[in-house]
Design a protein around this motif. Structure first.
Motif, mmCIF file in Angstrom:
data_model
loop_
_atom_site.group_PDB
_atom_site.id
_atom_site.type_symbol
_atom_site.label_atom_id
_atom_site.label_comp_id
_atom_site.label_asym_id
_atom_site.label_seq_id
_atom_site.Cartn_x
_atom_site.Cartn_y
_atom_site.Cartn_z
ATOM 1 N N ASN A 12 -3.729 2.534 -3.423
ATOM 2 C CA ASN A 12 -2.245 2.197 -4.242
ATOM 3 C C ASN A 12 -1.365 3.512 -4.095
ATOM 4 O O ASN A 12 -0.041 3.229 -3.851
ATOM 5 N N GLY A 13 -2.034 4.824 -3.871
ATOM 6 C CA GLY A 13 -0.960 5.822 -3.819
ATOM 7 C C GLY A 13 -0.352 5.738 -2.323
ATOM 8 O O GLY A 13 0.872 5.998 -2.173
ATOM 9 N N GLU A 14 -1.041 5.431 -1.560
ATOM 10 C CA GLU A 14 -0.529 5.408 -0.184
ATOM 11 C C GLU A 14 0.319 4.314 0.228
ATOM 12 O O GLU A 14 1.460 4.556 0.671
ATOM 13 N N ALA A 15 0.125 3.049 -0.570
ATOM 14 C CA ALA A 15 1.131 2.145 -0.677
ATOM 15 C C ALA A 15 2.344 2.516 -1.322
ATOM 16 O O ALA A 15 3.670 2.214 -0.973
ATOM 17 N N ALA A 16 2.451 3.171 -2.544
ATOM 18 C CA ALA A 16 3.426 3.593 -3.134
ATOM 19 C C ALA A 16 4.223 4.516 -2.378
ATOM 20 O O ALA A 16 5.615 4.730 -2.268
ATOM 21 N N ILE A 17 3.634 5.774 -1.660
ATOM 22 C CA ILE A 17 4.255 6.487 -0.677
ATOM 23 C C ILE A 17 4.966 5.853 0.545
ATOM 24 O O ILE A 17 6.238 6.097 1.010
ATOM 25 N N SER A 18 4.454 4.820 0.954
ATOM 26 C CA SER A 18 4.898 4.198 2.033
ATOM 27 C C SER A 18 6.244 3.352 1.690
ATOM 28 O O SER A 18 7.162 3.292 2.396
ATOM 29 N N ALA A 19 6.086 2.822 0.500
ATOM 30 C CA ALA A 19 7.366 2.029 -0.140
ATOM 31 C C ALA A 19 8.626 3.168 -0.310
ATOM 32 O O ALA A 19 9.733 2.814 0.067
ATOM 33 N N ALA A 20 8.036 4.392 -0.749
ATOM 34 C CA ALA A 20 9.197 5.350 -0.903
ATOM 35 C C ALA A 20 9.637 5.810 0.441
ATOM 36 O O ALA A 20 11.114 6.148 0.542
ATOM 37 N N ASP A 21 9.068 6.022 1.341
ATOM 38 C CA ASP A 21 9.348 6.439 2.683
ATOM 39 C C ASP A 21 9.555 5.439 3.556
ATOM 40 O O ASP A 21 9.718 5.920 4.867
ATOM 41 N N ALA A 22 9.510 4.014 3.291
ATOM 42 C CA ALA A 22 9.696 3.196 4.360
ATOM 43 C C ALA A 22 10.871 3.216 5.204
ATOM 44 O O ALA A 22 10.906 2.894 6.424
ATOM 45 N N LYS A 23 12.070 3.573 4.698
ATOM 46 C CA LYS A 23 13.247 3.776 5.500
ATOM 47 C C LYS A 23 13.297 4.927 6.585
ATOM 48 O O LYS A 23 14.244 4.950 7.253
#
Length: 392
Positions: A12-23
């Protein structure tokens, strides 16, 4: 926590980080597929949003504000400026254009007209583009310019006839080759007054496209021509507005959250205008003048009373000197006191300056105000020099 739960939390943490840094994470294959398909060529209003990075916004606003300051310094009106935008379409959210950086151009214009038609400027743009292609995955995908018009009741972010022509030329040149172009217009005077970036993003309609009757660039239907012209210019029905959002990496957000715990860091992105600073200094100086006069008159009055007092009382000269020393001690106490309120009056107790009168306290507060204004000015100038070095 069990291993299973720990693994789930990590995921879940990795998914959250990926969402924040996706751009910030570019998938070259997905990006190229999107560029090859050019869906924006089939839909004149395909793009609906522009996402701006902190670096791009900072550079854009600083450049536009410099045009205002330069024009006024020459004794005239603020100058329009122009620059290029670096970015790409977003494969994750295909109807969004991501702007990661901005590059000022050596161009100055005047009201409703700023164009890049000089050979030196053109050569500069070509050389800059070629250099960026070697080090960056993004391309030039837009341009920005300022509308530093007189501050009014509404924004001056719109496309003039010249702006629309420029934007349409860019779109015809770049859109078919997988590189959609966007125009950003900045109102620097309104931005300074509101203390937030006042900017809007636009795309031009192709000549063969006909929008709805009386539809303005923001999508609203307005039957009154006067309102349409006032807000969106004479070309109000030949372009449309895109939503603007700002994004920041998770690391940058963490750093900014820590820095903004100190209130001075919250003002590092803007400079206090000279008029505001001057007004604050004049107010503090007036308070100091009144307080100092009050303390002086009080000392003079007390001297006369003490000279007529009972035998054995202190002399008027000694009393006046004692009061003056207390006032000076009040000023010196600012270096160790957390605030003017920390000074305690004649009641004694834990006061660092015993027997300090109410008038002396006012003098201390006024001196504290002057010191605070001076400290903020020094901090403001220092931060401005740092920003100029970083973003030069």
């Amino acid at each position: 926590m069990s291993d299973k739960n720990a693994s789930k939390a990590d995921a879940n943490g990795e998914a959250a980080i990926s969402a924040a840094d996706a751009k910030y994470a570019v998938d070259p294959a997905a990006l190229q597929t999107l560029r090859d398909s050019v869906p924006w060529m089939k839909d004149p209003k395909y793009f609906t949003k522009v996402a701006l990075s902190p670096s791009a916004v900072m550079k854009i606003m600083m450049h536009c504000q410099s045009g205002v300051e330069k024009g006024i310094a020459k004794g005239g009106n603020p100058i329009e400026v122009m620059g290029m935008l670096l970015g790409r379409p977003d494969p994750i959210t295909p109807k969004t254009l991501v702007i990661t950086d901005a590059f000022p151009l050596p161009i100055e214009g005047f009201e409703t007209r700023v164009v890049a038609d000089d050979d030196d400027v053109t050569n500069h743009m070509i050389a800059l583009g070629e250099a960026l292609e070697k080090t960056r995955r993004e391309r030039f995908c837009g341009w920005y310019h300022s509308h530093p018009f007189e501050l009014g009741d509404h924004s001056h972010c719109f496309l003039s006839q010249t702006d629309l022509t420029t934007q349409l030329q860019w779109q015809r040149l770049e859109d078919p080759h997988g590189n959609p172009f966007v125009a950003i217009v900045v109102d620097p005077l309104r931005s300074a007054a509101m203390e937030i970036p006042e900017l809007k993003a636009f795309r031009a309609y192709p000549p063969e496209y006909s929008p709805k009757a009386n539809e303005m660039p923001d999508g609203q239907i307005e039957p009154r021509e006067k309102i349409r012209l006032e807000y969106w210019g004479s070309c109000w029905n030949r372009y449309y507005e895109l939503d603007v959002e700002y994004f920041m990496s998770s690391v940058s957000r963490t750093v900014m959250e820590r820095l903004t715990q100190d209130y001075l860091w919250m003002r590092t992105l803007t400079r206090t205008t000279p008029a505001i600073r001057t007004a604050a200094l004049e107010s503090a100086a007036q308070q100091y003048k009144v307080a100092a006069s009050s303390v002086a008159s009080s000392s003079s009055s007390s001297s006369r009373v003490m000279s007529a007092g009972a035998a054995g009382a202190p002399t008027s000269e000694a009393y006046a000197q004692a009061r003056a020393e207390q006032a000076m001690a009040a000023v010196a106490a600012m270096a160790v006191a957390p605030s003017p309120a920390a000074t305690v009056g004649p009641s004694g107790g834990s006061s660092k300056v015993p027997f300090l009168s109410e008038k002396a306290i006012k003098l201390q507060k006024a001196t504290h105000e002057i010191s605070q204004v001076a400290a903020e000015q020094v901090c403001d100038d220092t931060l401005q020099q740092i920003k100029e070095q970083i973003f030069a």
